[in-house]
Write a protein that holds these residues in place. Structure first.
Motif, PDB file in Angstrom:
ATOM      1  N   ILE A  11       0.718  -1.011  -0.265  1.00 14.02           N
ATOM      2  CA  ILE A  11      -0.020   0.174  -0.188  1.00 14.02           C
ATOM      3  C   ILE A  11       0.842   1.301  -0.001  1.00 14.02           C
ATOM      4  O   ILE A  11       0.601   2.278  -0.481  1.00 14.02           O
ATOM      5  CB  ILE A  11      -1.070   0.093   1.184  1.00 14.02           C
ATOM      6  N   TYR A  15       0.453   4.026  -2.563  1.00 10.98           N
ATOM      7  CA  TYR A  15       0.712   5.359  -2.384  1.00 10.98           C
ATOM      8  C   TYR A  15       1.452   6.273  -3.118  1.00 10.98           C
ATOM      9  O   TYR A  15       1.111   7.450  -3.667  1.00 10.98           O
ATOM     10  CB  TYR A  15       0.789   5.575  -0.943  1.00 10.98           C
ATOM     11  N   LEU A  64      -4.014   6.161   8.791  1.00 14.65           N
ATOM     12  CA  LEU A  64      -4.044   4.872   8.454  1.00 14.65           C
ATOM     13  C   LEU A  64      -3.680   3.980   9.341  1.00 14.65           C
ATOM     14  O   LEU A  64      -3.935   2.930   9.361  1.00 14.65           O
ATOM     15  CB  LEU A  64      -2.574   5.084   7.268  1.00 14.65           C
ATOM     16  N   THR A  99      -9.446   3.744   2.204  1.00 13.25           N
ATOM     17  CA  THR A  99      -8.461   4.398   1.399  1.00 13.25           C
ATOM     18  C   THR A  99      -8.717   5.636   0.498  1.00 13.25           C
ATOM     19  O   THR A  99      -8.155   6.695   0.762  1.00 13.25           O
ATOM     20  CB  THR A  99      -7.738   3.313   0.285  1.00 13.25           C
ATOM     21  N   GLU A 153      -5.815   4.731  -6.279  1.00  9.52           N
ATOM     22  CA  GLU A 153      -5.416   3.867  -5.131  1.00  9.52           C
ATOM     23  C   GLU A 153      -6.561   3.047  -4.726  1.00  9.52           C
ATOM     24  O   GLU A 153      -6.451   1.809  -4.478  1.00  9.52           O
ATOM     25  CB  GLU A 153      -5.222   4.787  -4.031  1.00  9.52           C
ATOM     26  N   THR A 157      -5.530  -0.868  -4.441  1.00  6.03           N
ATOM     27  CA  THR A 157      -5.954  -1.626  -2.921  1.00  6.03           C
ATOM     28  C   THR A 157      -6.779  -2.769  -3.174  1.00  6.03           C
ATOM     29  O   THR A 157      -6.587  -3.573  -2.372  1.00  6.03           O
ATOM     30  CB  THR A 157      -6.488  -0.592  -1.843  1.00  6.03           C
TER      31      THR A 157
END
Length: 365
Positions: A11, A15, A64, A99, A153, A157
């Motif tokens: 992740i 990102y 997060l 996300t 994203e 994800t």
């Protein structure tokens, strides 16, 4: 924990990819090719951006950490209750949505609020010589960039969570001997996902271009800029309407065959094997429907066979109860078994078969 560390690494990479595409390429192009900024003021803007990035990353890392806490706990070596495993499983399924929320809230607000506040302060102090209106344009541009970043994203994800879901299911089987499942619960519908994606893809670049053009016109042709929105607004409205219609049609083309298969599967679950899905599609769904119909046909054949099995089992029974394997007697012997017994006896008496040596010896005895 090995799976968890791989997931976190994935992740983070996602990102960075999303940030590079949306923030640096799109956002950087929006800022530095649109505005004509003196070198000193450019340095001030870069410093403002860097400070805002620090605030953004702090806010985003905090959120997060909260979003990952349950997933980290579930993939650890600790023995968990079934409720804890189920909660982590649902949290992992929701992670793509989380996300997007993280990017649209702490990511976007954590950057835009300090950047806007610092810019307004510098304008008041005379360090930046731009209109306050440009701060509003910057907010609009940041929001559009955040939407595009969130879209990228989201899909990255979805792929990243698959190993985590597999690990959590494995833990549920190992510890509690339970096959973990969402039982068909839908966290985000395909229709909503496709419509939102199409709108972001279709509208965001146009809006970003429109705002960039407005800024550019105000710098090089102020007399034209005053009438700019008279036609730009119409183009934006048409773009939104076209993107919405296209998104709805696209989502419908995906949702319709899925719905048809769901209806047919419910009938099969109820024991109706005469059902079949109509193959009205010329795309990949045609293969899916064909496979479903073959599956139903196989289940139907297996279900005819199940009715025959008691008769096959009992065709060596005898009316006096001295047969085998269950020593059934009289009408307790299934009708189909009695029919097979008669057919078998008739076949033995009318067929010209060679008698095996062992059977001939038994016959003489």
């Amino acid at each position: 924990m090995h799976v968890y560390h791989q997931f976190v690494r994935r992740i983070i990479i996602n990102y960075l990819i999303g940030s590079f595409i949306a923030v640096l390429l799109v956002g950087g192009t929006f800022i530095f090719t649109t505005l004509e900024i003196p070198e000193i003021e450019l340095s001030v803007m870069i410093a403002t951006i860097l400070v805002s990035l620090v605030v953004m990353m702090g806010a985003e890392l905090y959120v997060l950490h909260k979003d990952l806490h349950m997933i980290k706990f579930a993939t650890s070596d600790q023995e968990l209750s079934m409720d804890e495993i189920t909660a982590a499983y649902k949290q992992t399924h929701r992670f793509p949505f989380l996300t997007v929320r993280r990017i649209l809230l702490p990511h976007f607000l954590g950057f835009s609020i300090p950047a806007g506040a610092i810019s307004i302060l510098f304008i008041q102090m005379g360090i930046l010589h731009v209109s306050y209106q440009y701060v509003v344009y910057a907010y609009i541009g940041s929001a559009l960039v955040a939407l595009m970043h969130g879209l990228v994203e989201y899909y990255l994800t979805i792929e990243a969570i698959k190993p985590v879901l597999a690990e959590i299911r494995k833990k549920a089987r190992t510890i509690h001997q339970i096959e973990l499942s969402t039982h068909g619960y839908i966290f985000v519908t395909i229709r909503k996902t496709l419509i939102a994606s199409a709108l972001v893809i279709g509208v965001s670049p146009i809006l970003l271009f429109t705002v960039s053009a407005q800024i550019r016109l105000e710098e090089v042709a102020p007399d034209i800029a005053a009438d700019y929105w008279n036609w730009a607004g119409a183009i934006i409205v048409m773009s939104i309407l076209f993107a919405s219609l296209s998104a709805w049609l696209f989502a419908k083309s995906i949702q319709d065959p899925i719905t048809e298969l769901q209806v047919s599967m419910k009938k099969v679950q109820a024991g109706n094997f005469a059902v079949g899905a109509e193959d009205n599609y010329s795309n990949d769904f045609s293969k899916l429907i064909d496979g479903f119909n073959h599956m139903v046909l196989s289940l139907k054949e297996k279900d005819a066979m199940e009715k025959m099995l008691p008769g096959v089992r009992s065709h060596y029974e005898r009316f006096d109860g001295k047969g085998y394997p269950d020593q059934l007697e009289g009408e307790h012997i299934p009708l189909f078994g009695r029919i097979i017994a008669v057919a078998d006896a008739f076949d033995a008496m009318t067929s010209n078969k060679a008698v095996p040596k062992c059977d001939a010896k038994r016959a003489r005895i």
